[in-house]
Every structure is written in C-alpha cells, then in structure tokens.
Design a protein around this motif. Structure first.
Motif: not given
Length: 222
Positions: A138-152, A162-167
């Motif tokens: 679920v944690i990795f799911g939220y990670l994918g959710l946040l990064v992709t949400r920033g893009l779409v 997305a940038a903060f979580i990615g860093l």
C-alpha cells in the motif's frame, strides 16, 4: 473508463488550492488521521504476538491457495514483527497524509484499488510456500499515486509533492526488484502499479470552460 472528480463541486476540491485555510486544514486532518491509524496497527501486532503469529497465518496472503485469498483484505494490517512494523509506520504516515489530503473519497477508492491490484497480483504470482503480510504494498501504491497524480493533473502542488516524495524514497525503488528472498518484491511492484492506475482512474478533472454569451450592438440606443 475514468471516474472524474470535478474540481469545484466538492469540499475536497476546494481544499486543493495551495496556501488557503481549507488547504492547510485538509492537510492537518489527513496527518492526524494517518497518525491515528498507526496505534491500530501496533495493537494488531500485540494481538498477533499474543496469538503466537496465528493472525499472520490466518490473515496473510498465501499465493495460489483459496484459504489465503482473504489476505488481499487483511494482510496490509498485519506485520512480521516489530521491526517490520516500525519500518512501515513512518512512510505510511508521510505518503498516506499527502494521498489523503487529495480528497477522502478518492483516497478510499484509491486505497481499495491499490490493495486489490497488489494483493491479487501477489496471490497469482507469489511463491505458494510463503505467507505475505505488511503495509508496504500500500505504501508503494501511495508513492505511485502521488507521483502520477502530479503528472496527470498538472498541478503545481501535486508536482511539488511528487518531487518531494521522489527525493525521499528514490533509493527504496530497489525493493521492487527480486533482491531479497524474504521480501515480497511482487507486492511492492504491483502496489506501485496499482497507485499509478488509481491516479489515472480517480484523477481530478478541470471543469470545462463556460460558454460566453455574445450579443450585437444596441441599435435602438436604450
């Protein structure tokens, strides 16, 4: 078919405007909510220890076995010891807060989709000799959710998140590869993909521009 959450039609949408009182209130409520989830997970772990690990066996995902299919629902709430739970607690609060701040309704739908994709995927492709538990999918799911949400959604706030979580967590991406036989990398990878899918399916759409009423000159001088 994508389910659109129209901007401006719900209180959740109003809270997405960075710097406003509703925005900070939404972020604060999300943080408090996620902090409240952690003691529940610790209580479950206490009960599991008292039951000598029987909760893990009863509620974990056992791939390819019908009796392990209910783990799709229960396994994110179970952990294989205190170290496992400690390792998931802080990331869950962090990414969960940002995911929940994007709207309670779509947070619940996104969580359900992430659990389904990750859990069913593990059940289909995991080792039948394993019992899979933990909130990391679920944690990795939220990670994918946040990064992709920033893009779409092309929102400065979401892109910043997305940038903060990615860093913070780019170094954790090795966990989606089969580097440790004790770790369900399938659950991490499928959870990440479930989050990407949730961000697309439950994206917040911008409202369509309203037509402008045009009229000709007043010929009568009124």
């Amino acid at each position: 078919m994508a389910l659109g959450w129209e901007r401006g039609t719900t209180d959740d949408a109003a809270a997405q405007r960075f710097g406003t009182v509703p925005f900070y209130s939404s972020l604060g409520r999300a943080f408090v909510t996620m902090c409240a989830v952690i003691p529940i997970l610790f209580l479950i772990e206490v009960l599991d220890i008292g039951a000598r690990g029987r909760l893990d066996l009863a509620g974990g995902i056992i791939p390819h076995r019908l009796e392990g299919l209910d783990g799709v629902l229960f396994s994110p709430f179970l952990h294989a010891g205190w170290d496992h739970l400690y390792g998931n607690a802080v990331p869950l609060i962090l990414v969960g807060t940002f995911a929940l701040a994007g709207g309670a309704k779509r947070f619940l739908w996104s969580t359900a989709l992430i659990m389904l994709v990750s859990g069913l995927g593990v059940w289909f492709v995991g080792s039948p000799d394993s019992v899979v538990v933990g909130a990391s999918g679920v944690i990795f799911g939220y990670l994918g959710l946040l990064v992709t949400r920033g893009l779409v959604e092309r929102s400065w706030w979401n892109l910043g998140v997305a940038a903060f979580i990615g860093l913070l967590y780019w170094y954790q991406l090795y966990a989606i590869l089969p580097t440790d036989p004790r770790v369900s990398w399938q659950g991490h990878l499928l959870g990440l993909l479930g989050g990407v899918l949730a961000a697309i399916v439950f994206r917040r759409r911008k409202p369509k521009a309203q037509p402008t009423l045009l009229h000709g000159p007043n010929l009568y001088g009124d």
